[in-house]
Design an enzyme around this catalytic site. Sequence first.
Site, short mmCIF file in Angstrom:
data_model
loop_
_atom_site.label_atom_id
_atom_site.label_comp_id
_atom_site.label_asym_id
_atom_site.label_seq_id
_atom_site.Cartn_x
_atom_site.Cartn_y
_atom_site.Cartn_z
CD GLU A 48 -2.98 -0.94 0.08
OE1 GLU A 48 -3.08 0.16 -0.51
OE2 GLU A 48 -3.66 -1.93 -0.24
CB CYS B 16 -1.88 6.89 1.68
SG CYS B 16 -2.94 5.77 2.59
CD GLU C 277 1.52 10.24 -1.25
OE1 GLU C 277 0.44 9.90 -0.75
OE2 GLU C 277 2.49 9.48 -1.34
#
Length: 484
Positions: free
Chosen positions: A250, A284, A385
């Site tokens: 993940e 996230c 990100e």
Amino acid sequence: MTEIYLNYVGGRWVESKTGKTFPNSNPANTTETVGHFQASGPEDGEAACEAAAKALPAWSAAPAPRRGEYLFKAAELLEGRLAKISEEMTREEGKTLPEAKGEVKRAINILRYFGGEGARQFSYQIPSERDNVFCYTLRKRLGVVALITPWNFPSAIPAWKMAPALVAGNTVVIKPASLAPLSAYRIVEALHEAGIPAGALNYVTGAGGAVGNALVEHLAVRAVSFTGSCDVGNALYEKVTRRKIRVQLEMGGKNPTIVLKDADLDYAADVLVNGAFFSTGQKCTACSRAIIEKAIYEPLVEKLVAKTRKLKVGNGLEPGIEIGPAVDAAQLETDLKYIEIAKNEGAQLLCGGNRLTGGIYDLGFFVEPTLFAGVKPEMRIAQEEVFGPVLGLMVAEDFEDAMRLANCVRFGLSASIVSRDLTRVHQFINRIEAGLITVNLPTAGVEYQLPFGGTKESSFGMREQGPAALDFYTETRTVYMKYA
């Protein structure tokens, strides 16, 4: 005197073989050391794997409901310590106290949920096309599993990896993030006090390059579950797949919220502020791109700026604080770097964008919640990100343009839409490239009883959480039995 926390290997609390420790500091007040943890090396990781391998036969032979009882007992112990553990989480990670309490409660619920899964590990019976043949499947544990967890949800993510792994009959070695190891320690401590057999669960702190590599490379380890950055996850994938063992990754997100012209603007602004800035944007699943239909762009942006400027930034232990600090100096530097990148690329800074200084701010890593207008899809601020409180605002001509903008990134973790148009909502659900989809809700905010995971470069492998979690930690055996 600051407490020194030990590793947990083979049912005992032990010092690392390196004889070294590292400090865990409060990101809101760097003069405070929360604790010292073991700076473990490869030998410590290997010892934990060997302890897990030794404990595997007895642990996996125990009935699954009995394994679940340890999770129930640990949940009860944690519930009695909720206030203390929540405060510790705020001090080690920086999130506000209400957010920390919510996360610890979630970890408790996860333990209880998977405790119940001990009695619900369903398999199935299938009719055979042959006479007098009985066919069915079995779930079997994998063996020793290595869990590598991040700092941003230091209680919930260790819980949602440890609990299904243990109840499925695997033995576990967990390495928490060095920036927030105390929250995971408290869960391990509770399971120890609940009486979990020696070696079934092992906890080792230290650098990923030293401990993480040792876990991944140990021959006893049959599966690795990792949550963290894409760079580390991709490197781990290369190592693990060479051994042909199971892996679950993940990783990052660049999550959009689409706001269509029929939306309630005040409600939409609240959804965006919540998704982008709570937990200091260090999720996230945080929203980092707001894609707004042109007809409502200017009035919605006006409301967003007003709401963002009212957010209270500070030490998460103080009442009324809504946004805490960045987790450490490196993350603060990353936030500020991307703010400068956005400016240089031509994005318009609407509010925020500065490190906060003066008074208590000088003690920690505080940055203003930041809004950028005029963000184009080719900009780095729209593609990479940040993992901080930075939201880019993008204009969409219509719904089709909004969908194009939403899907034009390499990530696909979470996405949301704010609209009362059910036709558009269903089109969004069917076409968005994301594993977690929300409607009239923030992109962040998941529940433990449902599967969690993304698409594209955000995730690899089977889903976490909910009943799907057991699919990763077990393998299916098929039985054919002739009975006459």
